[in-house]
Design a protein around this motif. Sequence first.
Motif, PDB file in Angstrom:
ATOM      1  N   LEU A   1      26.557 -14.065-116.534  1.00 36.70           N
ATOM      2  CA  LEU A   1      25.669 -13.057-116.300  1.00 36.70           C
ATOM      3  C   LEU A   1      25.997 -11.769-116.554  1.00 36.70           C
ATOM      4  N   LEU A   2      27.254 -11.360-115.865  1.00 36.93           N
ATOM      5  CA  LEU A   2      27.876  -9.879-116.028  1.00 36.93           C
ATOM      6  C   LEU A   2      29.364 -10.300-115.908  1.00 36.93           C
ATOM      7  N   PRO A   3      30.055 -10.531-117.230  1.00 34.32           N
ATOM      8  CA  PRO A   3      31.614 -10.464-117.159  1.00 34.32           C
ATOM      9  C   PRO A   3      32.292  -9.452-116.209  1.00 34.32           C
ATOM     10  N   VAL A   4      31.979  -8.311-116.026  1.00 38.03           N
ATOM     11  CA  VAL A   4      32.461  -7.385-115.467  1.00 38.03           C
ATOM     12  C   VAL A   4      31.372  -6.204-115.109  1.00 38.03           C
TER      13      VAL A   4
ATOM     14  N   GLY B   1      14.346  -8.208-126.786  1.00 34.18           N
ATOM     15  CA  GLY B   1      13.675  -8.149-125.487  1.00 34.18           C
ATOM     16  C   GLY B   1      14.151  -6.745-124.925  1.00 34.18           C
ATOM     17  N   ARG B   2      13.910  -6.426-123.680  1.00 36.86           N
ATOM     18  CA  ARG B   2      14.127  -5.300-123.095  1.00 36.86           C
ATOM     19  C   ARG B   2      15.505  -5.138-122.466  1.00 36.86           C
ATOM     20  N   PRO B   3      16.294  -4.276-123.191  1.00 34.68           N
ATOM     21  CA  PRO B   3      17.634  -4.197-122.591  1.00 34.68           C
ATOM     22  C   PRO B   3      17.997  -3.864-121.261  1.00 34.68           C
ATOM     23  N   LEU B   4      18.894  -4.744-120.661  1.00 35.89           N
ATOM     24  CA  LEU B   4      19.306  -4.477-119.220  1.00 35.89           C
ATOM     25  C   LEU B   4      20.717  -3.863-119.093  1.00 35.89           C
ATOM     26  N   HIS B   5      21.624  -4.278-119.679  1.00 33.19           N
ATOM     27  CA  HIS B   5      22.917  -3.890-119.656  1.00 33.19           C
ATOM     28  C   HIS B   5      23.825  -4.115-120.857  1.00 33.19           C
ATOM     29  N   ALA B   6      24.659  -3.376-121.126  1.00 31.77           N
ATOM     30  CA  ALA B   6      25.844  -3.585-122.177  1.00 31.77           C
ATOM     31  C   ALA B   6      27.137  -3.370-121.564  1.00 31.77           C
ATOM     32  N   VAL B   7      28.157  -4.219-121.559  1.00 27.49           N
ATOM     33  CA  VAL B   7      29.205  -4.250-120.725  1.00 27.49           C
ATOM     34  C   VAL B   7      30.175  -3.189-121.845  1.00 27.49           C
ATOM     35  N   ARG B   8      30.867  -2.410-121.109  1.00 27.89           N
ATOM     36  CA  ARG B   8      31.810  -1.528-122.034  1.00 27.89           C
ATOM     37  C   ARG B   8      33.129  -2.399-122.177  1.00 27.89           C
ATOM     38  N   ASN B   9      33.480  -2.532-123.540  1.00 34.36           N
ATOM     39  CA  ASN B   9      34.633  -3.172-123.958  1.00 34.36           C
ATOM     40  C   ASN B   9      35.778  -2.711-123.257  1.00 34.36           C
ATOM     41  N   GLN B  10      36.082  -1.498-122.854  1.00 33.67           N
ATOM     42  CA  GLN B  10      37.262  -0.788-122.134  1.00 33.67           C
ATOM     43  C   GLN B  10      37.418  -1.388-120.840  1.00 33.67           C
ATOM     44  N   ASN B  11      36.122  -1.670-120.028  1.00 36.19           N
ATOM     45  CA  ASN B  11      36.388  -2.241-118.784  1.00 36.19           C
ATOM     46  C   ASN B  11      36.574  -3.854-118.859  1.00 36.19           C
ATOM     47  N   LEU B  12      36.147  -4.547-120.145  1.00 37.37           N
ATOM     48  CA  LEU B  12      36.230  -5.740-120.283  1.00 37.37           C
ATOM     49  C   LEU B  12      37.916  -5.989-120.253  1.00 37.37           C
ATOM     50  N   LEU B  13      38.736  -4.961-121.086  1.00 36.41           N
ATOM     51  CA  LEU B  13      40.091  -5.221-121.276  1.00 36.41           C
ATOM     52  C   LEU B  13      40.907  -4.800-120.006  1.00 36.41           C
ATOM     53  N   ILE B  14      40.382  -3.771-119.396  1.00 35.81           N
ATOM     54  CA  ILE B  14      40.929  -3.547-117.898  1.00 35.81           C
ATOM     55  C   ILE B  14      41.071  -4.718-117.236  1.00 35.81           C
ATOM     56  N   SER B  15      39.743  -5.366-116.981  1.00 37.37           N
ATOM     57  CA  SER B  15      39.690  -6.277-116.073  1.00 37.37           C
ATOM     58  C   SER B  15      40.594  -7.670-116.311  1.00 37.37           C
TER      59      SER B  15
ATOM     60  N   ASN C   1      38.758  -1.051-108.297  1.00 35.01           N
ATOM     61  CA  ASN C   1      37.542  -0.432-109.036  1.00 35.01           C
ATOM     62  C   ASN C   1      36.333  -0.764-108.808  1.00 35.01           C
ATOM     63  N   GLY C   2      36.036  -1.535-107.641  1.00 36.28           N
ATOM     64  CA  GLY C   2      34.738  -2.153-107.064  1.00 36.28           C
ATOM     65  C   GLY C   2      34.127  -2.875-107.984  1.00 36.28           C
ATOM     66  N   TRP C   3      34.872  -3.541-108.915  1.00 31.40           N
ATOM     67  CA  TRP C   3      34.264  -4.531-109.892  1.00 31.40           C
ATOM     68  C   TRP C   3      33.993  -5.890-109.347  1.00 31.40           C
ATOM     69  N   LEU C   4      33.038  -6.609-110.112  1.00 33.18           N
ATOM     70  CA  LEU C   4      32.712  -7.890-109.770  1.00 33.18           C
ATOM     71  C   LEU C   4      32.357  -8.749-111.006  1.00 33.18           C
ATOM     72  N   ARG C   5      32.190  -9.950-110.856  1.00 31.41           N
ATOM     73  CA  ARG C   5      31.421 -10.605-112.141  1.00 31.41           C
ATOM     74  C   ARG C   5      30.303 -11.710-111.497  1.00 31.41           C
ATOM     75  N   LEU C   6      29.345 -11.893-112.343  1.00 32.07           N
ATOM     76  CA  LEU C   6      28.371 -12.417-112.004  1.00 32.07           C
ATOM     77  C   LEU C   6      28.203 -13.892-112.918  1.00 32.07           C
ATOM     78  N   ARG C   7      27.582 -14.952-112.218  1.00 29.08           N
ATOM     79  CA  ARG C   7      27.628 -16.356-112.830  1.00 29.08           C
ATOM     80  C   ARG C   7      26.306 -16.800-112.573  1.00 29.08           C
ATOM     81  N   LEU C   8      25.803 -17.515-113.451  1.00 30.53           N
ATOM     82  CA  LEU C   8      24.607 -18.580-113.306  1.00 30.53           C
ATOM     83  C   LEU C   8      25.039 -20.091-113.244  1.00 30.53           C
ATOM     84  N   GLU C   9      24.116 -20.556-112.576  1.00 35.10           N
ATOM     85  CA  GLU C   9      23.989 -22.032-112.568  1.00 35.10           C
ATOM     86  C   GLU C   9      22.643 -22.517-113.085  1.00 35.10           C
TER      87      GLU C   9
END
Length: 399
Positions: free
Chosen positions: A269-272, A131-145, A243-251
């Motif tokens: 939808l977006l871990p961080v 599909g059309r890529p939208l976003h890839a989460v940086r693993n570094q941000n995931l660890l820091i979060s 850091n101005g971060w948030l996460r997104l979840r779907l139902e």
Amino acid sequence: MVVVLALGATMLSVISWYNTGYHVVGRELRVYEGLLWRRTRAIPLERLQAVEVVRPLLAQLTGLAELRLEVVGGGKTEAPLAYLGVADAARLRERLLALAGRVTQPIVPGHAAPTVVPVPGSAAPPATTPGRPLHAVRNQNLLISQLLTPQSFLLPFGVAFVVVQFLTAGSWSFVAVASTLTAMAGVLLQPARRVLDDWNFRLARDDGTLRVHNGLLETRAQTVPLARVQTVRATWPLLWRVNGWLRLRLEVAGYSVAEADDRNRPDRLLPVGDLPTATMIVAEVLPGVRLDALTLTPPPRRTRWLHPLGREAFGAGLFDQVFVTRSGRLTRQLVVVPYARIQSVRVVQGPLQRRLGLASVHADTAGGSGATAQDRDLAEAWTLAADLTARSQTARHPT
């Protein structure tokens, strides 16, 4: 005894594998299993919501994959086909989704699929998400979060407590050592598990579906139909706001909320990420909705008796396509519900709310949670409920 039990378990697994198969007949998937007691499950594909390809660590090493089906009204994930070759699993998923009307590729109805035969030498799936890529989460941000969570801050204290308890007990027996290691593993498990689950998180858009790929030791390729999205939930944990971060979840309607393992529910939808990224993703899921442009009205001033630390943390608003609510002081949360997904509207009053002339308005969805406008003026609550009812009816039947 261990060897005998291992051999027995292996024999039972082989017998079960030889007596398990699947068959696609028209718009129905039939799964056969069992030796002494034969069991046949027929799954209508029009009730199919998504097909997920899961690859645990051992399956990755042997070139296999597991197929899991999500069906409307299912109490748990249906018909897990374990294990198939990776190529076979990918082809079967696309075929089932096509028969269910999720994709538009030519399919020959009624063509029978072969019995499940794992192919250890199957090729690995492509590295990029279809599909059309939208976003890839940086693993570094995931660890820091994950380091910026209460569990991580309390982790050294938990480990120190376990170690002190072990040293002061004065027992070096096998049971004591095993218990100590188990306790330490339990303390370390939750933050480590979140990182492993969301590692290499990638999001893509493919026609009317979202493609989610994530995981390190256990990789998951999930397909989320946008037509079944009930709510989008944005959360700002307290420590992430630096850091101005948030996460997104779907139902998503039709997914098994009773699963013991919440990883089986494709709600990520977006871990961080930051607000611009979240705004872009929400616009893909709910076209015309901008997460950074939602202005909500707070409850009346007299709610300070119920929320002395700040009534501004709560709010609600009606927009062209969605109903939005805000709640939470330490952990802020924003819930976005499309009008077409509202199943019922409730006005609820507690004893303190009755004394203050307040009420809460609940917009329920098929997914089970929905959104709640807390502590609104009573007259405003009834007006809001009537407006929500009218807008949901118009969204469902625009003609």
